[in-house]
Design an enzyme around this catalytic site. Structure first.
Site, mmCIF file in Angstrom:
data_model
loop_
_atom_site.group_PDB
_atom_site.id
_atom_site.type_symbol
_atom_site.label_atom_id
_atom_site.label_comp_id
_atom_site.label_asym_id
_atom_site.label_seq_id
_atom_site.Cartn_x
_atom_site.Cartn_y
_atom_site.Cartn_z
ATOM 1 N N HIS A 16 38.423 17.821 -8.683
ATOM 2 C CA HIS A 16 37.897 18.405 -9.167
ATOM 3 C C HIS A 16 39.205 19.545 -8.925
ATOM 4 O O HIS A 16 38.916 20.019 -7.463
ATOM 5 C CB HIS A 16 36.740 19.128 -8.293
ATOM 6 N N HIS B 57 35.581 13.101 -15.002
ATOM 7 C CA HIS B 57 35.261 14.501 -13.749
ATOM 8 C C HIS B 57 37.037 15.236 -13.774
ATOM 9 O O HIS B 57 38.001 14.010 -14.024
ATOM 10 C CB HIS B 57 34.885 14.363 -12.357
ATOM 11 N N ASP C 34 25.421 11.120 -7.864
ATOM 12 C CA ASP C 34 26.600 10.741 -7.341
ATOM 13 C C ASP C 34 26.495 10.299 -6.052
ATOM 14 O O ASP C 34 26.402 11.035 -5.115
ATOM 15 C CB ASP C 34 27.639 12.503 -7.338
ATOM 16 N N GLY D 12 38.447 17.616 -15.396
ATOM 17 C CA GLY D 12 39.884 17.571 -17.002
ATOM 18 C C GLY D 12 40.278 18.803 -16.839
ATOM 19 O O GLY D 12 40.730 19.232 -17.796
ATOM 20 N N ASP E 220 24.979 18.463 -12.885
ATOM 21 C CA ASP E 220 26.290 17.708 -12.619
ATOM 22 C C ASP E 220 26.157 17.451 -10.760
ATOM 23 O O ASP E 220 25.610 18.047 -10.323
ATOM 24 C CB ASP E 220 26.793 18.187 -12.261
ATOM 25 N N GLU F 57 28.175 7.319 -10.708
ATOM 26 C CA GLU F 57 30.013 7.937 -10.363
ATOM 27 C C GLU F 57 29.917 6.737 -9.408
ATOM 28 O O GLU F 57 29.215 6.273 -8.097
ATOM 29 C CB GLU F 57 30.034 9.254 -9.356
HETATM 30 P P1 13P Z 1 37.472 20.779 -12.747
HETATM 31 O O1 13P Z 1 36.532 22.173 -12.460
HETATM 32 O O2 13P Z 1 38.390 20.365 -12.218
HETATM 33 O O3 13P Z 1 36.740 21.273 -13.976
HETATM 34 O O4 13P Z 1 35.995 19.747 -12.596
HETATM 35 C C1 13P Z 1 34.969 19.947 -12.728
HETATM 36 C C2 13P Z 1 33.877 18.567 -12.803
HETATM 37 O O5 13P Z 1 34.608 17.807 -12.850
HETATM 38 C C3 13P Z 1 32.558 19.055 -12.636
HETATM 39 O O6 13P Z 1 31.926 17.393 -12.455
#
Ligand code: 13P
Length: 280
Positions: free
Chosen positions: A174, A203, A103, A205, A81, A133
């Site tokens: 995030h 992202h 990214d 979520g 990620d 991204e």
């Molecule tokens: P959250 O921590 O807000 O759920 O986001 C996770 C994310 O998008 C990781 O790339």
């Protein structure tokens, strides 16, 4: 079974739902998510932040992710990620990642395109697909959260790079939102249309209201990332153990509640994204 990013995104595309992509931090979070995926017969992505890949923890955690995916009866992709530099990508590939996110969203458009293409060239030589991204998804703590991915730019980015899926900025961030987010669903539709249907990634979520998640998926989101909620579920499970006067100090038993708590969270998100029962 361990599958690649494109393979798992294709399942979501065919079924019109989103793959829940859970950030994992230790073996216990992996175990909770895998238990949920098996019970729900759902395809899932388990993904690791480069921060962890850059520490010793990545060295231990990556083989656990690969082993979990191999053992699973459902499709599982092990994904990097937010890879930001080539060395992070190389480490993740060496440790068995079957999906890579590069990214480059902090860079100007041309540089993002150039870097993304370079990472795709490296990854495609070992058969691994890449998430890009465009439009920097920042943190809920950022001063400005008013920027959005431009559909025409997204079309150009997809055409020039050949990414497998695209993370976009549509009112998301995030962390746990300080005020209710308001996702720009019309923009999701416009980006899908302009790009000829590129699978989109949401992202941030954790904490997006369910109705907005469902609308975003209906409009073309095919992967939703969940990180903060995994941490919160784990912490809640730990508190539950600590409040039990008869708790055991044996670490494996201590971890029972945190694993259960992560499993419960993962089941909720699997239902929300429509991935329940979709393992094929
Ligand atoms: P959250 O921590 O807000 O759920 O986001 C996770 C994310 O998008 C990781 O790339």
């Amino acid at each position: 079974m361990l599958v690649g990013l494109k393979e798992i995104i294709d399942i979501a595309e065919k079924g019109n739902f989103a793959i829940p992509a859970f950030n994992v931090y230790n073996t216990e979070t992996v175990m909770g998510i895998m238990a949920a995926a098996e019970e729900a017969k759902a395809p899932v992505i388990i993904q690791v932040y480069p921060r962890l890949m850059n520490q010793e923890v990545g060295y231990y955690l990556s083989p656990a992710c690969v082993a979990a995916a191999h053992k699973a009866s459902v499709p599982v992709c092990f994904h990097l990620d937010h890879g930001a530099v080539e060395t992070e990508v190389m480490k993740a590939l060496r440790w068995g990642a079957t999906g890579i996110m590069y990214d480059g969203s902090v860079h100007p458009f041309e540089e993002n395109v150039k870097n993304t293409k370079h990472i795709i060239e490296i990854c495609s030589s070992v058969g691994v697909s890449v998430e890009g991204e465009l439009g920097h998804v920042g943190s809920v703590n950022d001063d400005v959260m008013e920027e959005y991915t431009d559909p025409a730019e997204a079309a150009e980015f997809v055409k020039q790079t050949g990414v497998c899926c695209l993370a976009v900025l549509i009112g998301n961030a995030h962390g746990h939102y300080k005020k209710k987010p308001n996702l720009d669903i019309e923009r999701v539709k416009a980006i899908r249309e302009a790009t000829g249907g590129i699978p989109l990634v949401l992202h941030g979520g954790s904490g997006i209201p369910d109705d907005q998640v469902k609308a975003a998926i209906e409009a073309g989101v095919r992967k939703m990332n969940i990180g903060t909620d995994v941490c919160c579920a784990f912490a809640e499970g730990t508190k539950e153990t600590l409040s039990d006067p008869n708790r055991s100090l044996a670490v494996d038993l201590f971890m029972k509640h945190p694993i259960e708590s992560v499993k419960k969270l993962a089941l909720d998100k699997i239902k929300l994204t429509g991935a329940y029962g979709k393992a094929i």
